[in-house]
Design a protein around this motif. Structure first.
Motif, PDB file in Angstrom:
ATOM      1  N   MET A   1       1.092  -1.311  -0.071  1.00 56.68           N
ATOM      2  CA  MET A   1      -0.140  -0.108   0.130  1.00 56.68           C
ATOM      3  C   MET A   1       0.241   0.931  -0.304  1.00 56.68           C
ATOM      4  N   GLN A   2       1.537   1.793   0.770  1.00 57.61           N
ATOM      5  CA  GLN A   2       2.859   2.387   0.776  1.00 57.61           C
ATOM      6  C   GLN A   2       4.445   2.356  -0.513  1.00 57.61           C
ATOM      7  N   GLU A   3       4.436   1.460  -0.757  1.00 57.45           N
ATOM      8  CA  GLU A   3       5.455   1.396  -1.703  1.00 57.45           C
ATOM      9  C   GLU A   3       4.799   1.075  -3.572  1.00 57.45           C
ATOM     10  N   GLY A   4       3.877   0.449  -3.110  1.00 56.09           N
ATOM     11  CA  GLY A   4       3.819   0.104  -4.828  1.00 56.09           C
ATOM     12  C   GLY A   4       4.869  -1.621  -4.797  1.00 56.09           C
ATOM     13  N   LYS A   5       4.729  -2.165  -4.112  1.00 58.47           N
ATOM     14  CA  LYS A   5       5.932  -3.192  -4.357  1.00 58.47           C
ATOM     15  C   LYS A   5       5.112  -4.183  -3.319  1.00 58.47           C
ATOM     16  N   VAL A   6       5.752  -5.290  -3.686  1.00 60.03           N
ATOM     17  CA  VAL A   6       6.381  -6.833  -3.134  1.00 60.03           C
ATOM     18  C   VAL A   6       7.381  -7.443  -3.285  1.00 60.03           C
ATOM     19  N   SER A   7       7.381  -7.467  -1.741  1.00 63.46           N
ATOM     20  CA  SER A   7       8.509  -8.839  -0.998  1.00 63.46           C
ATOM     21  C   SER A   7       8.083 -10.696  -1.570  1.00 63.46           C
ATOM     22  N   LEU A   8       8.680 -10.726  -2.037  1.00 66.11           N
ATOM     23  CA  LEU A   8       8.208 -12.084  -2.296  1.00 66.11           C
ATOM     24  C   LEU A   8       9.549 -13.187  -1.713  1.00 66.11           C
ATOM     25  N   ASP A   9      10.055 -14.207  -1.613  1.00 66.94           N
ATOM     26  CA  ASP A   9      11.448 -14.355  -0.727  1.00 66.94           C
ATOM     27  C   ASP A   9      12.299 -13.914  -1.272  1.00 66.94           C
ATOM     28  N   GLY A  10      12.657 -12.737  -0.701  1.00 71.18           N
ATOM     29  CA  GLY A  10      13.649 -11.981  -1.287  1.00 71.18           C
ATOM     30  C   GLY A  10      13.808 -10.972  -2.794  1.00 71.18           C
TER      31      GLY A  10
ATOM     32  N   VAL B   1      12.198  -8.638  -5.010  1.00 73.43           N
ATOM     33  CA  VAL B   1      11.025  -7.253  -4.861  1.00 73.43           C
ATOM     34  C   VAL B   1      10.150  -7.125  -6.498  1.00 73.43           C
ATOM     35  N   LEU B   2       9.379  -6.700  -6.673  1.00 71.09           N
ATOM     36  CA  LEU B   2       8.132  -6.904  -7.049  1.00 71.09           C
ATOM     37  C   LEU B   2       7.205  -5.890  -7.454  1.00 71.09           C
ATOM     38  N   GLU B   3       7.377  -5.360  -8.929  1.00 76.95           N
ATOM     39  CA  GLU B   3       5.902  -3.698  -8.667  1.00 76.95           C
ATOM     40  C   GLU B   3       4.512  -4.268  -9.365  1.00 76.95           C
ATOM     41  N   LEU B   4       4.304  -3.910  -7.901  1.00 76.56           N
ATOM     42  CA  LEU B   4       3.147  -4.023  -8.596  1.00 76.56           C
ATOM     43  C   LEU B   4       1.956  -2.614  -9.663  1.00 76.56           C
TER      44      LEU B   4
END
Length: 319
Positions: free
Chosen positions: A127-136, A138-141
């Motif tokens: 919600m804050q950065e527009g990114k998701v970290s999955l097992d190291g 970092v993916l852009e939304l």
């Protein structure tokens, strides 16, 4: 002098507003607040009684902008991976990323107050950065990216939702209250119920605008002029709230920014490239009410909207 971008953004918002207005009958203020939130680049909390159109509003928005829509029914068993996704490792050691529902343009979290705190905390980065970290990794939304969370309530107040942390609530730019419509409007909803469902379910429904139109509108909001006098008016409201002894804690700087940006967006929705005091007054409740934590002993006596309305009524309007 208006720029071409602002002109185009006003037209974009008008078309979205008309599309959603054909689906959501009688609740014009929630539509405007949601549109302001979207083009201001924020997320929204949608409150209201059961069956008041919260989910329908979210689906109508997604259809209007031609975006990908996802819905998660939150429960006490919802895990972070159910929303964010996860990584699967094959026999040869290769990693395969499985993206969750968060990778949509419009993400609806139904009954968000049922989710465990760990799951809600996992949403903060998205919600804050527009990114998701999955097992190291970092993916852009995708952009635009809007999280809409629903709460079934009987009153538009925070006091009955103690399980939602202030940190999580503060990530929402606005709160929207959906109420049951008047008798005449409800008759229209009933008669149009087949059209509404078909419009939302059909893949043939033409969106009102494109995702690029929405992204351009988001950029155009930055060009909406805010005079120093208006900014001082916003700060007078914020500082008065912080001094109110009926509250457990004051509102954050994120609240000030939300009110500022929502006022810009609301001005644009109303065809202007400059903010007036009425824009600030109209957006004060959506921007601030979900952030006010009333002292426990006063929750039966006063509501957040009462405090905000009282403060606004006492502050001189800029001329």
């Amino acid at each position: 002098m208006r720029s071409d971008r602002v002109y185009a953004a006003i037209e974009t918002v008008k078309r979205i507003r008309e599309f959603v207005g054909r689906i959501i009958v009688g609740n014009t203020q929630p539509i405007d607040v949601l549109l302001a939130t979207v083009i201001a680049g924020g997320h929204a909390l949608i409150m209201g009684p059961i069956g008041s159109g919260k989910t329908t509003l979210a689906r109508a928005l997604a259809k209007a902008i031609g975006g990908v829509f996802s819905r998660v029914q939150m429960s006490n068993e919802t895990l972070p991976s159910d929303i964010l996704g996860f990584v699967v490792y094959t026999r040869d050691g290769a990693a395969r990323i499985v993206k969750g529902p968060i990778f949509a343009n419009i993400v609806l979290l139904d009954d968000v107050n049922n989710a465990p705190p760990r799951t809600l905390s996992a949403l903060l980065q998205a919600m804050q950065e527009g990114k998701v970290s999955l097992d190291g990794n970092v993916l852009e939304l995708p952009r635009p990216h809007v999280v809409l969370a629903t709460l079934n309530t009987t009153e538009p107040e925070l006091g009955i939702m103690p399980e939602l942390s202030p940190v999580f609530l503060d990530r929402f730019m606005s709160s929207i209250y959906m109420s049951y419509v008047e008798r005449t409007e409800e008759k229209r909803v009933i008669r149009n119920s087949y059209y509404i469902e078909d419009s939302l379910s059909s893949n043939d429904t033409e969106p009102a605008v494109s995702l690029n139109n929405v992204l351009n509108a988001i950029e155009a909001v930055r060009e909406v002029y805010v005079d120093d006098v208006i900014l001082d008016y916003i700060m007078d409201i914020i500082e008065s709230i912080r001094r109110d002894d009926r509250l457990s804690v004051g509102v954050s700087t994120r609240a000030s920014i939300s009110l500022y940006r929502l006022s810009q967006a609301y001005a644009l929705i109303n065809g202007r490239d400059y903010v007036i005091p009425d824009d600030v007054k109209a957006m004060a409740l959506p921007a601030l009410s979900h952030r006010l934590i009333i002292k426990p002993e006063l929750r039966d006596v006063v509501k957040p909207m009462d405090i905000i309305s009282e403060i606004i009524s006492k502050i001189p309007i800029p001329r």
